[in-house]
Design a protein around this motif. Structure first.
Motif, PDB file in Angstrom:
ATOM      1  N   GLU A 719      26.496  91.896   0.023  1.00  0.00           N
ATOM      2  CA  GLU A 719      25.339  92.693  -0.365  1.00  0.00           C
ATOM      3  C   GLU A 719      25.661  93.389  -1.681  1.00  0.00           C
ATOM      4  OE1 GLU A 719      21.515  94.248  -0.076  1.00  0.00           O
ATOM      5  OE2 GLU A 719      22.476  92.869   1.330  1.00  0.00           O
ATOM      6  N   GLY A 720      24.905  93.118  -2.729  1.00  0.00           N
ATOM      7  CA  GLY A 720      25.159  93.744  -4.019  1.00  0.00           C
ATOM      8  C   GLY A 720      26.235  93.022  -4.798  1.00  0.00           C
ATOM      9  N   GLU A 721      26.442  93.498  -6.042  1.00  0.00           N
ATOM     10  CA  GLU A 721      27.427  92.867  -6.907  1.00  0.00           C
ATOM     11  C   GLU A 721      28.728  93.664  -6.892  1.00  0.00           C
ATOM     12  OE1 GLU A 721      27.022  89.966  -8.214  1.00  0.00           O
ATOM     13  OE2 GLU A 721      24.995  89.809  -7.407  1.00  0.00           O
ATOM     14  N   ARG A 722      29.111  94.212  -8.060  1.00  0.00           N
ATOM     15  CA  ARG A 722      30.393  94.891  -8.172  1.00  0.00           C
ATOM     16  C   ARG A 722      30.506  96.081  -7.228  1.00  0.00           C
ATOM     17  NH1 ARG A 722      33.202  96.851 -13.868  1.00  0.00           N
ATOM     18  NH2 ARG A 722      35.128  97.674 -12.945  1.00  0.00           N
ATOM     19  N   ASP A 723      29.421  96.826  -7.068  1.00  0.00           N
ATOM     20  CA  ASP A 723      29.440  98.004  -6.208  1.00  0.00           C
ATOM     21  C   ASP A 723      28.930  97.697  -4.807  1.00  0.00           C
ATOM     22  OD1 ASP A 723      30.365  99.569  -8.318  1.00  0.00           O
ATOM     23  OD2 ASP A 723      28.330  99.960  -9.042  1.00  0.00           O
ATOM     24  N   GLY A 724      28.842  96.430  -4.456  1.00  0.00           N
ATOM     25  CA  GLY A 724      28.341  96.048  -3.144  1.00  0.00           C
ATOM     26  C   GLY A 724      29.437  95.997  -2.102  1.00  0.00           C
ATOM     27  N   PHE A 725      29.171  95.255  -1.021  1.00  0.00           N
ATOM     28  CA  PHE A 725      30.152  95.168   0.061  1.00  0.00           C
ATOM     29  C   PHE A 725      30.031  93.811   0.729  1.00  0.00           C
ATOM     30  CE2 PHE A 725      26.269  97.133   1.615  1.00  0.00           C
ATOM     31  CZ  PHE A 725      25.968  96.393   2.751  1.00  0.00           C
ATOM     32  N   ASN A 726      31.122  93.383   1.361  1.00  0.00           N
ATOM     33  CA  ASN A 726      31.163  92.105   2.065  1.00  0.00           C
ATOM     34  C   ASN A 726      30.545  92.244   3.445  1.00  0.00           C
ATOM     35  OD1 ASN A 726      32.607  90.395   0.147  1.00  0.00           O
ATOM     36  ND2 ASN A 726      34.337  91.757   0.513  1.00  0.00           N
ATOM     37  N   ILE A 727      29.951  91.173   3.917  1.00  0.00           N
ATOM     38  CA  ILE A 727      29.352  91.137   5.249  1.00  0.00           C
ATOM     39  C   ILE A 727      30.140  90.142   6.098  1.00  0.00           C
ATOM     40  CG2 ILE A 727      27.289  90.602   6.585  1.00  0.00           C
ATOM     41  CD1 ILE A 727      25.630  91.356   4.154  1.00  0.00           C
ATOM     42  N   PRO A 728      30.916  90.641   7.056  1.00  0.00           N
ATOM     43  CA  PRO A 728      31.645  89.732   7.951  1.00  0.00           C
ATOM     44  C   PRO A 728      30.720  89.181   9.018  1.00  0.00           C
ATOM     45  CG  PRO A 728      32.069  92.002   8.581  1.00  0.00           C
ATOM     46  CD  PRO A 728      31.207  92.054   7.341  1.00  0.00           C
ATOM     47  N   GLU A 729      31.075  88.062   9.586  1.00  0.00           N
ATOM     48  CA  GLU A 729      30.221  87.453  10.613  1.00  0.00           C
ATOM     49  C   GLU A 729      31.075  86.713  11.630  1.00  0.00           C
ATOM     50  OE1 GLU A 729      26.304  84.495  11.042  1.00  0.00           O
ATOM     51  OE2 GLU A 729      27.246  84.817   9.081  1.00  0.00           O
ATOM     52  N   VAL A 730      30.667  86.822  12.874  1.00  0.00           N
ATOM     53  CA  VAL A 730      31.274  86.070  13.976  1.00  0.00           C
ATOM     54  C   VAL A 730      30.163  85.292  14.663  1.00  0.00           C
ATOM     55  CG1 VAL A 730      32.596  86.183  16.115  1.00  0.00           C
ATOM     56  CG2 VAL A 730      33.005  87.889  14.321  1.00  0.00           C
ATOM     57  N   HIS A 731      30.357  84.002  14.842  1.00  0.00           N
ATOM     58  CA  HIS A 731      29.333  83.243  15.571  1.00  0.00           C
ATOM     59  C   HIS A 731      29.978  82.202  16.468  1.00  0.00           C
ATOM     60  CE1 HIS A 731      29.633  79.610  13.030  1.00  0.00           C
ATOM     61  NE2 HIS A 731      29.685  80.426  11.989  1.00  0.00           N
ATOM     62  N   ALA A 732      29.273  81.843  17.508  1.00  0.00           N
ATOM     63  CA  ALA A 732      29.762  80.846  18.453  1.00  0.00           C
ATOM     64  C   ALA A 732      29.783  79.471  17.796  1.00  0.00           C
ATOM     65  CB  ALA A 732      28.878  80.826  19.700  1.00  0.00           C
ATOM     66  N   CYS A 733      30.750  78.659  18.177  1.00  0.00           N
ATOM     67  CA  CYS A 733      30.827  77.291  17.634  1.00  0.00           C
ATOM     68  C   CYS A 733      31.166  76.316  18.766  1.00  0.00           C
ATOM     69  CB  CYS A 733      31.832  77.199  16.490  1.00  0.00           C
ATOM     70  SG  CYS A 733      33.449  77.902  16.834  1.00  0.00           S
ATOM     71  N   PRO A 734      30.250  76.157  19.721  1.00  0.00           N
ATOM     72  CA  PRO A 734      30.502  75.244  20.853  1.00  0.00           C
ATOM     73  C   PRO A 734      30.641  73.798  20.430  1.00  0.00           C
ATOM     74  CG  PRO A 734      28.196  75.931  20.805  1.00  0.00           C
ATOM     75  CD  PRO A 734      28.913  76.765  19.788  1.00  0.00           C
ATOM     76  N   GLU A 735      30.202  73.466  19.203  1.00  0.00           N
ATOM     77  CA  GLU A 735      30.290  72.073  18.738  1.00  0.00           C
ATOM     78  C   GLU A 735      31.726  71.569  18.665  1.00  0.00           C
ATOM     79  OE1 GLU A 735      30.176  74.685  15.000  1.00  0.00           O
ATOM     80  OE2 GLU A 735      29.157  74.607  16.955  1.00  0.00           O
ATOM     81  N   VAL A 736      32.690  72.508  18.616  1.00  0.00           N
ATOM     82  CA  VAL A 736      34.097  72.107  18.566  1.00  0.00           C
ATOM     83  C   VAL A 736      34.462  71.239  19.764  1.00  0.00           C
ATOM     84  CG1 VAL A 736      36.462  72.995  18.765  1.00  0.00           C
ATOM     85  CG2 VAL A 736      34.863  74.058  17.157  1.00  0.00           C
ATOM     86  N   SER A 737      33.898  71.575  20.927  1.00  0.00           N
ATOM     87  CA  SER A 737      34.244  70.833  22.151  1.00  0.00           C
ATOM     88  C   SER A 737      33.827  69.368  22.056  1.00  0.00           C
ATOM     89  CB  SER A 737      33.581  71.486  23.365  1.00  0.00           C
ATOM     90  OG  SER A 737      32.160  71.435  23.264  1.00  0.00           O
ATOM     91  N   THR A 738      32.751  69.089  21.324  1.00  0.00           N
ATOM     92  CA  THR A 738      32.285  67.698  21.177  1.00  0.00           C
ATOM     93  C   THR A 738      33.370  66.818  20.577  1.00  0.00           C
ATOM     94  OG1 THR A 738      30.004  68.462  20.870  1.00  0.00           O
ATOM     95  CG2 THR A 738      30.518  66.223  20.133  1.00  0.00           C
ATOM     96  N   TYR A 739      34.042  67.336  19.573  1.00  0.00           N
ATOM     97  CA  TYR A 739      35.065  66.543  18.879  1.00  0.00           C
ATOM     98  C   TYR A 739      36.397  66.540  19.625  1.00  0.00           C
ATOM     99  CZ  TYR A 739      31.575  66.759  15.217  1.00  0.00           C
ATOM    100  OH  TYR A 739      30.403  66.653  14.511  1.00  0.00           O
ATOM    101  N   LEU A 740      36.661  67.575  20.391  1.00  0.00           N
ATOM    102  CA  LEU A 740      37.888  67.592  21.192  1.00  0.00           C
ATOM    103  C   LEU A 740      37.829  66.569  22.320  1.00  0.00           C
ATOM    104  CD1 LEU A 740      38.640  71.420  21.483  1.00  0.00           C
ATOM    105  CD2 LEU A 740      39.937  69.719  20.194  1.00  0.00           C
ATOM    106  N   GLU A 741      36.616  66.231  22.757  1.00  0.00           N
ATOM    107  CA  GLU A 741      36.448  65.258  23.839  1.00  0.00           C
ATOM    108  C   GLU A 741      36.438  63.819  23.345  1.00  0.00           C
ATOM    109  OE1 GLU A 741      32.835  66.659  25.519  1.00  0.00           O
ATOM    110  OE2 GLU A 741      33.760  68.426  26.450  1.00  0.00           O
ATOM    111  N   MET A 742      36.439  63.606  22.024  1.00  0.00           N
ATOM    112  CA  MET A 742      36.448  62.248  21.468  1.00  0.00           C
ATOM    113  C   MET A 742      37.828  61.616  21.584  1.00  0.00           C
ATOM    114  SD  MET A 742      34.231  62.536  17.936  1.00  0.00           S
ATOM    115  CE  MET A 742      32.462  62.859  17.954  1.00  0.00           C
ATOM    116  N   SER A 743      37.853  60.316  21.618  1.00  0.00           N
ATOM    117  CA  SER A 743      39.121  59.600  21.557  1.00  0.00           C
ATOM    118  C   SER A 743      39.663  59.688  20.132  1.00  0.00           C
ATOM    119  CB  SER A 743      38.911  58.130  21.929  1.00  0.00           C
ATOM    120  OG  SER A 743      38.119  57.477  20.938  1.00  0.00           O
ATOM    121  N   PRO A 744      40.977  59.500  19.949  1.00  0.00           N
ATOM    122  CA  PRO A 744      41.547  59.541  18.594  1.00  0.00           C
ATOM    123  C   PRO A 744      40.857  58.579  17.628  1.00  0.00           C
ATOM    124  CG  PRO A 744      43.307  59.618  20.211  1.00  0.00           C
ATOM    125  CD  PRO A 744      42.035  59.369  20.970  1.00  0.00           C
ATOM    126  N   ALA A 745      40.482  57.414  18.113  1.00  0.00           N
ATOM    127  CA  ALA A 745      39.828  56.428  17.244  1.00  0.00           C
ATOM    128  C   ALA A 745      38.458  56.936  16.793  1.00  0.00           C
ATOM    129  CB  ALA A 745      39.683  55.094  17.976  1.00  0.00           C
TER     130      ALA A 745
END
Length: 780
Positions: A719-745
């Motif tokens: 938010e803002g430029e030099r005098d602004g501030f960073n906005i941190p964010e945390v969000h769910a990422c269930p899509e990771v499980s899709t790739y963990l369940e794949m075979s190596p190939a």
């Protein structure tokens, strides 16, 4: 991105391959790499990088051809213009030791154009910025010339448009340590030496230079007092009270020879006296009203608050006793902020140690327990965590409320952590620290012991900031303001571990080593066994044999291959295992993708304990490292056999040359058989740090379900430029499980840019994996 923490050396003789470098060249190796290679002695060969070389490939050198350097020595030598000169001054030795003792304000002489010019050190540091490929640019000294030598310099303290110190035109010089020498203190000269004065000749208002603990300081005489003995034979003693013009501390001297200093500008004695008296420990304006709570409840290391003229100030009691000339019991406080008057000295006498301007001596009855919190510890053996329960006091209504700070549970993640302005707010190149702290403390308690262990007095404020300003808010509210991260960085920088903690990005392992080893003296997390000797470590850097055949490895495979290559075993089950992937920052990755292992089976990596034969499941007696890469047994897994299976396996003509090694079997186990239900030692994954284009983020595995993943970015938006501030964010990422369940190939065929959500970053950008033992963390 800055370079990682390094171990430095100087080449003292020509290497085997003459084209690499000349004697006198400075070289280095990553500290993490060095720690994993060395035990009690230096290896015969080291793969190093040369500071002056643009090539990033490591060169192999005989250890006998290099000598170790501290970082400070390496920086001093790197400022010299040639390798020959560096080697000459390294071997001379004494000049390096003297240079390390120089500080800003020291009177020196500098060789310039055949003349020896007089001056004062005004700046010590680099004049060019470092980079990832060039971690050292050399330490230079900025000298302001004095007296008749003014105007004989070549700078006004500005180098390449950057103001390093200020002086008049041509009154400054930038010099290497080889050209400067400290002035011999005149207090060591005979009384009739030139420029010296006895205390009898000094009067209030005289400007003086004095020496304490080999440091040159400047000040002004405030008072001269004479004390006569009761007997005629007793000599008269003269005492000086001198105010430092830099720290505003008050010093007293008895019959000390001082020299006058022309370089100090005239300061009105009246104003200076008022300033010093206002900071005098005996004259500090405090609320001296006795506290209602019995001060007898306060003791050493009690957290207290006092009321100063500026308002409330908080600190820790480091000393209790009586001071000269005062009858009442006093307390020596180490304050959280720079509201004090000294570094723990009172009238030039050392009472306790703390950083400058953090100490305050005050009547014990004027101290009150810190109203912000009073804490006690609970151990919840069912939940397997250490819990701190602070009492936050509402002063207006004089009531307290309990605020528990266990790790955020699986059920609480969506309520406390998910969303924008959640997690830890980034603050100017702090992403490495944000991601590391979030990974360690948001949903895990494996390293909570470091928040409560006994620390040295000078380290307590850092521990307090970590616990009360970062971990507690993160677990209570799911958010930590960026100013608290900057406060921690400022405290680390003041401690002297790095002059750029508040400005530059570091590597997570460098930050962890400083916090866990240097600050909190945490017991090493890892005990590695190699050749019968045990080595301690906090992190483990994975290295692989160049002949490995891994293409899309799991973390389990990487760890086993690395231990096999280095001939390592675990001496015991670690409570926390921090693994660095085989890569170096953003410049080099050994693998395009790495498959996260949600569990690490370390049973076969332990140097002691019962193990199963990989073929029949009976008690194993031997291990064969030669069989490790035999494709008939699979791509991974250490090759451990009972005697019968080992005999059969090694009767094959291709394995007749193998040399199985006997395992260390604990006493009490039957040698002929064992149950197939052997409990195996496993560690569970709880966090992964990733890096892409110099920016660190983290993934947290916060629950037992395959979709229980969250992603954290401390600088997701702004938010803002030099005098602004960073906005941190945390969000769910269930899509990771899709790739963990794949075979190596299947996973190998995934195009990174087409992977859903943020999954690509977990599989392609992994930098550090964090594993924990839920059973061992109860005892560590």
């Amino acid at each position: 991105m800055t370079s990682p923490n390094n171990r430095y050396f100087i080449l003292t003789k020509h290497p085997e391959y003459r084209g690499l470098a000349n004697p006198g060249s400075i070289c280095y190796i990553y500290e993490s790499m060095y720690s994993s290679l060395t035990g009690t002695c230096l290896p015969t060969k080291l793969h190093v990088n040369f500071v002056d070389s643009r090539a990033r490939s490591a060169c192999e050198l005989e250890s006998s051809s290099i000598q170790p350097l501290s970082k400070e020595e390496a920086e001093l030598l790197q400022a010299l213009s040639s390798d020959v000169e560096r080697l000459e001054w390294f071997r001379e030795g004494d000049a390096l030791r003297v240079a390390r003792g120089l500080s800003v304000g020291t009177a020196v002489t500098v060789d310039e154009g055949g003349e020896r010019l007089r001056g004062i050190v005004r700046y010590i540091g680099r004049i060019r910025d470092t980079s990832y490929s060039c971690p050292l640019t050399g330490t230079f000294f900025g000298i302001e010339l004095q007296g008749e030598d003014k105007g004989k310099g070549n700078t006004d303290g500005i180098y390449q448009s950057k103001v390093l110190f200020s002086c008049k035109k041509d009154c400054g010089i930038f010099s290497t340590f080889s050209r400067i020498r400290p002035v011999v203190p005149s207090s060591l000269s005979p009384p009739n030496a030139e420029h010296s004065q006895t205390t009898d000749e000094l009067v209030p208002g005289d400007r003086v230079t004095y020496f304490t603990a080999d440091n040159c300081r400047h000040g002004m005489v405030l008072d001269v007092q004479e004390e006569h003995g009761e007997h005629v034979s007793r000599k008269r003693a003269t005492f000086l009270f001198v105010a430092s013009l830099i720290s505003m501390q008050l010093f007293s001297f008895s019959s000390l020879y001082l020299m006058t200093c022309e370089a100090i500008p005239h300061i009105c004695i009246r104003n200076l006296t008022q300033t010093v008296l206002a900071l005098d420990p005996e004259r500090m304006e405090v609320d001296a009203t006795p506290v209602e709570k019995d001060s007898g409840d306060l003791s050493l290391n009690s957290v207290v608050e006092v009321t100063l003229k500026k308002g409330k100030s908080y600190g820790i009691i480091r000393w209790i006793g009586t001071l000269p000339g005062l009858k009442e019991t006093m307390a020596g406080l180490e304050l959280d902020e720079d509201d004090g008057v000294s570094d723990g000295t009172f009238k030039n006498e050392r009472i306790f140690d703390c950083p400058p301007k953090k100490a305050l001596f005050i009547k014990l009855r004027s101290c009150r327990p810190d109203s912000r919190f009073q804490s006690y510890l609970l151990v919840d053996t069912d939940a397997n965590y250490l819990m701190c329960v602070p009492v936050e006091t509402d002063e207006e209504h004089n009531t307290g409320k309990l605020a528990t700070v266990p790790p955020i549970s699986t059920e609480q993640v969506s309520q406390i952590l998910i969303g924008r302005m959640k997690g830890i707010q980034g603050h100017y190149n702090s992403c490495y620290m944000d991601a590391t702290l979030f990974s360690l403390f948001s949903c895990s308690s494996v390293l909570d012991a470091m928040l409560f262990k006994t620390t040295e007095p000078q380290d307590a404020p850092i521990q307090s900031t970590l616990l009360h300003d970062i971990v507690n808010p993160l677990r209570n509210k799911g958010f930590v303001e960026g100013r608290h991260i900057m406060k921690l960085r400022q405290q680390l920088q003041k401690h002297g571990y790095s002059e750029s903690f508040t400005t530059d990005e570091k590597d997570p392992e460098e930050f962890l080593t400083v916090i866990m080893h240097h600050i909190l003296a945490l017991d090493p997390l890892l005990k590695l066994s190699a050749g019968g000797k045990v080595q301690d470590s906090y992190c483990y850097q994975i290295f692989l044999d160049q002949n490995h055949r891994l293409v899309l490895p799991t973390v389990q495979q990487l760890l086993e291959h690395s231990f096999h290559t280095a001939g390592l075993k675990l001496a015991e089950v670690p409570s926390c295992l921090i693994l660095q992937m085989p890569r170096f920052g953003k410049k080099f990755k050994m693998f395009d993708k790495i498959i996260p292992s949600l569990e690490l089976d370390i049973t076969d990596l332990l140097s002691e304990g019962p193990q199963q034969c990989m073929l029949c499941g009976d008690l194993a007696h031997v291990e064969c490292t030669d069989c490790f890469k035999d494709p008939i047994f699979g791509q991974t897994g250490l090759k451990i056999f009972c005697r019968t299976c080992s005999s059969k396996v090694h009767s094959h003509p291709q394995r007749l040359s193998h040399q199985p090694v006997a395992l260390d079997i604990p006493k009490g186990y039957l040698s002929h058989s064992m149950p197939h239900t052997l409990i195996r030692d496993k560690l569970e994954l709880f966090a992964v740090l990733c890096i892409e284009t110099s920016h660190y983020v983290s993934f947290i595995k916060y629950g037992p379900n395959s979709q229980d993943w969250i992603f954290f970015d401390s600088m997701a938006d702004r938010e803002g430029e030099r005098d602004g501030f960073n906005i941190p964010e945390v969000h769910a990422c269930p899509e990771v499980s899709t790739y963990l369940e794949m075979s190596p190939a299947e996973l190998a065929n995934q195009v990174p840019r087409d992977m859903k959500g943020v999954a690509k970053r977990l599989f392609c950008d992994a930098y550090m994996y964090l594993y924990q033992s839920t059973s061992m963390c109860l005892y560590r």
